[in-house]
Design a protein around this motif. Structure first.
Motif, PDB file in Angstrom:
ATOM      1  N   HIS B 136       0.864  -1.070   0.040  1.00 44.43           N
ATOM      2  CA  HIS B 136      -0.012  -0.046  -0.077  1.00 44.43           C
ATOM      3  C   HIS B 136       0.735   1.224   0.046  1.00 44.43           C
ATOM      4  CE1 HIS B 136      -4.128  -1.199   0.655  1.00 44.43           C
ATOM      5  NE2 HIS B 136      -3.533  -2.667   0.799  1.00 44.43           N
ATOM      6  N   ASN B 137       1.911   1.225   0.668  1.00 47.42           N
ATOM      7  CA  ASN B 137       2.884   2.334   0.805  1.00 47.42           C
ATOM      8  C   ASN B 137       4.097   1.868   0.034  1.00 47.42           C
ATOM      9  OD1 ASN B 137       0.852   3.603   2.439  1.00 47.42           O
ATOM     10  ND2 ASN B 137       1.865   2.346   4.115  1.00 47.42           N
ATOM     11  N   ALA B 162      -1.096  -9.345  -5.528  1.00 43.18           N
ATOM     12  CA  ALA B 162      -2.462  -9.275  -5.540  1.00 43.18           C
ATOM     13  C   ALA B 162      -2.980  -8.030  -4.720  1.00 43.18           C
ATOM     14  CB  ALA B 162      -3.030 -10.302  -4.865  1.00 43.18           C
ATOM     15  N   SER B 163      -2.275  -7.767  -3.492  1.00 44.41           N
ATOM     16  CA  SER B 163      -2.675  -6.707  -2.845  1.00 44.41           C
ATOM     17  C   SER B 163      -2.291  -5.257  -3.086  1.00 44.41           C
ATOM     18  CB  SER B 163      -2.352  -6.779  -1.120  1.00 44.41           C
ATOM     19  OG  SER B 163      -0.883  -6.956  -1.359  1.00 44.41           O
ATOM     20  N   SER B 166      -4.906  -4.366  -6.076  1.00 46.88           N
ATOM     21  CA  SER B 166      -6.196  -4.006  -5.740  1.00 46.88           C
ATOM     22  C   SER B 166      -5.750  -2.454  -5.224  1.00 46.88           C
ATOM     23  CB  SER B 166      -6.773  -4.619  -4.791  1.00 46.88           C
ATOM     24  OG  SER B 166      -5.810  -4.887  -3.544  1.00 46.88           O
ATOM     25  N   ALA B 167      -4.833  -2.146  -4.596  1.00 48.49           N
ATOM     26  CA  ALA B 167      -4.747  -0.819  -3.911  1.00 48.49           C
ATOM     27  C   ALA B 167      -4.497   0.035  -5.199  1.00 48.49           C
ATOM     28  CB  ALA B 167      -3.336  -0.741  -3.041  1.00 48.49           C
ATOM     29  N   ALA B 169      -5.842  -0.328  -8.194  1.00 45.78           N
ATOM     30  CA  ALA B 169      -7.031  -0.128  -8.805  1.00 45.78           C
ATOM     31  C   ALA B 169      -7.912   1.065  -8.007  1.00 45.78           C
ATOM     32  CB  ALA B 169      -7.979  -1.483  -8.973  1.00 45.78           C
ATOM     33  N   VAL B 170      -7.945   1.023  -6.721  1.00 45.00           N
ATOM     34  CA  VAL B 170      -8.691   1.971  -6.078  1.00 45.00           C
ATOM     35  C   VAL B 170      -8.026   3.408  -6.301  1.00 45.00           C
ATOM     36  CG1 VAL B 170      -9.398   2.724  -3.754  1.00 45.00           C
ATOM     37  CG2 VAL B 170      -9.513   0.524  -4.366  1.00 45.00           C
ATOM     38  N   ARG B 171      -6.796   3.536  -6.274  1.00 44.04           N
ATOM     39  CA  ARG B 171      -6.213   4.785  -6.595  1.00 44.04           C
ATOM     40  C   ARG B 171      -6.410   5.156  -7.844  1.00 44.04           C
ATOM     41  NH1 ARG B 171      -1.507   3.354  -3.620  1.00 44.04           N
ATOM     42  NH2 ARG B 171      -0.741   2.589  -5.220  1.00 44.04           N
ATOM     43  N   TRP B 173      -9.102   4.514  -9.684  1.00 43.50           N
ATOM     44  CA  TRP B 173     -10.601   4.907  -9.731  1.00 43.50           C
ATOM     45  C   TRP B 173     -10.652   6.221  -8.971  1.00 43.50           C
ATOM     46  CZ3 TRP B 173     -13.776   5.689  -5.376  1.00 43.50           C
ATOM     47  CH2 TRP B 173     -14.963   6.196  -5.632  1.00 43.50           C
ATOM     48  N   MET B 174      -9.886   6.608  -7.917  1.00 44.19           N
ATOM     49  CA  MET B 174      -9.968   7.976  -7.371  1.00 44.19           C
ATOM     50  C   MET B 174      -9.581   9.096  -8.266  1.00 44.19           C
ATOM     51  SD  MET B 174      -9.418   7.530  -3.321  1.00 44.19           S
ATOM     52  CE  MET B 174     -10.811   6.906  -2.261  1.00 44.19           C
ATOM     53  N   LEU B 177     -11.906   9.912 -11.241  1.00 42.17           N
ATOM     54  CA  LEU B 177     -13.008  10.735 -10.820  1.00 42.17           C
ATOM     55  C   LEU B 177     -12.880  12.154 -11.060  1.00 42.17           C
ATOM     56  CD1 LEU B 177     -14.161   9.839  -7.230  1.00 42.17           C
ATOM     57  CD2 LEU B 177     -15.354   9.522  -9.368  1.00 42.17           C
ATOM     58  N   LYS B 178     -11.489  12.607 -11.037  1.00 38.05           N
ATOM     59  CA  LYS B 178     -11.078  13.998 -11.248  1.00 38.05           C
ATOM     60  C   LYS B 178     -11.210  14.405 -12.658  1.00 38.05           C
ATOM     61  CE  LYS B 178      -8.365  14.428  -6.816  1.00 38.05           C
ATOM     62  NZ  LYS B 178      -8.126  13.128  -6.534  1.00 38.05           N
TER      63      LYS B 178
END
Lengths: 237, 179
Positions: B136-137, B162-163, B166-167, B169-171, B173-174, B177-178
């Motif tokens: 994640h970081n 894998a993790s 997924s992290a 993919a969320v980033r 998506w965020m 949005l912009k």
């Protein structure tokens, strides 16, 4: 190979599901009633507030035909209270309380299908789609918030705190055990799914011989296969 | 559970385990570098897991002794298990065995070792937490934790991937949005 997607939902899919959540808007223009698949929509009369699905609210907002009223939990005060709870207590902050059961109907509503994001939602709990809804509203209608930057900062803090908690949760897992995820939101489940299932799979692989030995022992002790099945069911919880 | 064509399972089975021959076998001396002679009983050879397992399980006709006896591979020796017990995060599993946990699971099928299950599970869990943090970081290839990342075994690499995905993919998506 089938689709190269991981199991579970991708973030855009989760956001798509989130768009059916009801939000409150203040219309600026009249709009006749719409017959939507999710039920008829009442005509919009400008000064009156109305609850409409998020996708429609975003569309009207983009066309400047409406203002969105952010749900009460998306205010700096309640967000910082929840963040304080998250940082001080080990568990996740509890989800909104369920409303009293409507009598006479057999339908029981559970979190994703409750109006958790309208203007009269509870202020002290995060609904299922908090992260998706919060980010989308902040992006589409920042001027409808009192202090959009503060809300954005708090949302990010909450997300970090809760993801860290979710990751630490695997340390208490074992091959047959579970981790308590009450109050975890849709996007967070989507993000953590691959990691948590990966850990459980790995632990099962390591503990496989013990599991086999236990099953063997049970069989020798005269358990019937149906009881054995029950045993497996218990493990899943 | 694992498919016949599972590359990881094949590679796991190809890892060497120490075997001791209990009987003298004529013509097998080449395993020891003794080209034409017999394999003497009592000599130790490193054999691939699949071969060692077959030889250890096959019973000689008439007698009750098996052809070879298996020993724990060095990757799962007491020294390594003690190191895992002390602090699992500092052990370089990859240099011990690229498929460390799979090897452990295979060995546990052959030997009954309650303690080893505990040690491996605990090690996997505590390392998984660090893997998730790294995923994640990301601190870049040269940041702290690069040594730890290099020491992941194959299972843990898949977990990291894998993790991380997924992290990411969320980033994504965020940021989408912009737009």
């Amino acid at each position: 190979m089938a689709l190269p997607l991981p199991p579970g939902l991708t973030p855009p899919e989760i956001a798509f599901i989130c768009e059916m959540e009801l939000v409150t808007i203040i219309p600026r223009q009249r709009l006749e009633g719409l017959e939507l698949l999710g039920g008829p929509l009442k005509p919009l009369n400008p000064p009156q507030r109305a609850s409409i699905p998020l996708w429609l609210a975003l569309l009207l907002k983009r066309q400047r035909r409406a203002n969105i009223v952010p749900p009460p939990w998306l205010s700096p005060d309640s967000l910082s209270a929840i963040l304080k709870y998250e940082t001080e207590i080990d568990a996740f902050s509890p989800p909104p309380r369920l409303p009293p059961l409507p009598s006479g109907t057999s339908l029981v509503f559970s979190p994703p299908f409750l109006p958790g994001s309208t203007a009269d939602a509870t202020a002290d709990a995060l609904p299922y789609h908090w992260l998706e809804l919060g980010s989308m509203l902040l992006e589409a209608a920042p001027e409808d918030f009192d202090d959009a930057n503060e809300v954005r900062k708090l949302l990010r803090g909450l997300r970090e705190a809760r993801m860290a908690k979710l990751r630490q949760g695997v340390e208490v897992l074992d091959a047959g055990g579970g981790v308590k995820m009450n109050g975890v939101g849709g996007m967070e489940v989507g993000e953590a799914r691959t990691f948590i299932t990966g850990v459980v799979d790995g632990l099962r692989k390591i503990g496989k011989s013990r599991e086999e030995a236990r099953k063997e022992r049970d069989r020798e002790n005269g358990y019937s296969p149906s009881q054995d099945f029950d045993d497996d069911e218990m493990d899943m919880r | 559970m694992s498919s016949y064509y599972d590359v990881d399972a094949i590679l796991t089975d190809a890892q060497k385990v120490p075997c001791t021959f209990e009987l003298t076998v004529p013509g097998l001396g080449f395993l020891e570098g003794n080209m034409s002679g017999p394999m003497k009983s009592g000599s130790k050879v490193e054999l691939p897991l699949w071969l060692g397992e077959m030889l250890a399980l096959s019973q000689n006709m008439g007698t009750n002794t098996s052809l070879v006896s298996l020993d724990h591979p060095t990757a799962l020796s007491h020294r390594v298990l003690n190191a895992l017990k002390a602090d699992a995060r500092t052990v370089d599993l990859r240099s011990l065995a690229p498929h460390f946990y799979n090897l452990g699971a295979r060995i546990l099928e052959l030997f009954e070792e309650e303690e080893m299950i505990e040690i491996l599970s605990d090690a996997f869990k505590s390392r998984a937490a660090v893997i998730a943090d790294q995923a994640h970081n990301p601190r870049g290839a040269l940041g702290e934790g690069a040594d730890f990342m290099r020491g992941l075994d194959e299972n843990e690499r898949q977990l990291f991937r894998a993790s991380h995905d997924s992290a990411k993919a969320v980033r994504t998506w965020m940021t989408d949005l912009k737009k």
